[in-house]
Design a protein around this motif. Sequence first.
Motif, PDB file in Angstrom:
ATOM      1  N   ARG A 148       2.358   8.410  -0.028  1.00  0.00           N
ATOM      2  CA  ARG A 148       3.416   8.252   0.511  1.00  0.00           C
ATOM      3  C   ARG A 148       4.477   8.812   1.818  1.00  0.00           C
ATOM      4  N   LYS A 203      -1.348   0.968  -3.950  1.00  0.00           N
ATOM      5  CA  LYS A 203      -1.224   2.279  -4.105  1.00  0.00           C
ATOM      6  C   LYS A 203      -0.189   2.619  -3.818  1.00  0.00           C
ATOM      7  N   GLY A 257      -6.312   6.596   5.647  1.00  0.00           N
ATOM      8  CA  GLY A 257      -5.432   7.148   4.374  1.00  0.00           C
ATOM      9  C   GLY A 257      -4.546   7.492   5.199  1.00  0.00           C
ATOM     10  N   ASN A 266      -2.208   8.238   1.326  1.00  0.00           N
ATOM     11  CA  ASN A 266      -2.440   8.001   0.146  1.00  0.00           C
ATOM     12  C   ASN A 266      -2.417   6.517   0.741  1.00  0.00           C
ATOM     13  N   GLU A 282       6.120   7.005  -2.857  1.00  0.00           N
ATOM     14  CA  GLU A 282       5.897   6.586  -3.998  1.00  0.00           C
ATOM     15  C   GLU A 282       6.013   5.429  -4.793  1.00  0.00           C
TER      16      GLU A 282
END
Length: 376
Positions: free
Chosen positions: A267, A264, A238, A196, A258
């Motif tokens: 992970r 953003k 990504g 992510n 997180e």
Amino acid sequence: DEEDGDNEKKEDSDAKDQKTPQKEEEDTKDTTTSDKQENSKSDNSKEEADTSEQDKENTDTKEEEEAVDEEDRTIFVGNLPPNTTRKSLSSIFKSCGKIQSCRLRSVAISEDGVKLPPSLAGNQKLVRKVCVNTSRLNTNIIMNSSQGYVVFQSKESIPKALALNHTPHPNNPKHILRVDTAKPTVDSTRSIFLGNLPYDAEEDAIRQHFITNAVDLEEEDVVNVRLVRDPSTMSCKGFGYVLLKDATCVPSALRLHETVCSGKKIRVLVCKKHGKKKKDDKSSSSSGNQKQKRNFEGHRANVETKKSKNNTDGSNKKKKRRTKSERNAIEAATKPNAPHKKGTTSKRVAKELKTKKRVKKIQKRVEKGMGKNKKK
């Protein structure tokens, strides 16, 4: 006169008989020489084919050996400034040893590309190589870093070059160099998977995120940051990987799961081994890890014991299921006076039963009489 003519014919026939063996000998000599020539030609052609195959095998082995040797003498250099050239790249590693060649990669080439001959059509590697060497780059895409490879003349200079890993660029200290072998060092025990990530993510930003936010991590603990990029746009796909110094650094890095990096939530997961198993490994694992029998209780245990008794011969073949007609025939043979059950007979048997019932009704009506002849 007749006798003289007969004598002349005999002489001619004798002369012919004498000539024929000589001709036969000459013909046999000619055939043997021709056969020898053909055999020699075939032998020469076979020898030429064998030599050509041997030459091909030798050339293939030489090329493979050269490729392996060149790979052992090659290093990968990442996180270079975007304006890096081959000369500036070679100047960084001059002190390590003699350099054979340098090449740049991960560069956005122009959309027009290069026209290749029909024999080389579709070779994208060659297109990228020509575009980089002729500086046909896509200026619309703004890149913050680039990558390259350096080939040395000897293997002795590789350790000296690897010592420059995690050092700042001499002309641009903001860029910290990532120096590795041609095949990247992948150690799942001290690696971390990142997901992510934003598409405009850069190695330096991720490195700083781990150094500043992790409790026990220092600059020396983060060895390499590798982002997987799109070959055409050179933007991050990504996800990426972080190689740490030791396996003891992994727990502190996993605490950043997180957390916000470049706007953003990223992970941070454990890096698992991925790859196809070899056939030998599959065979060994299948032989070693045999399926153990499961122990059941209750009704399931009784069913399993019945199955095992039925298959005492050791044959695990399933019995074929009987059709409805076969089952009905078996029931009729065992229980001839049994009442008919719906859904247990076939269509043909059901029709026959209906016709029999109708025949019986008609016979009764005939016996009683029909119409005016009906008995009162």
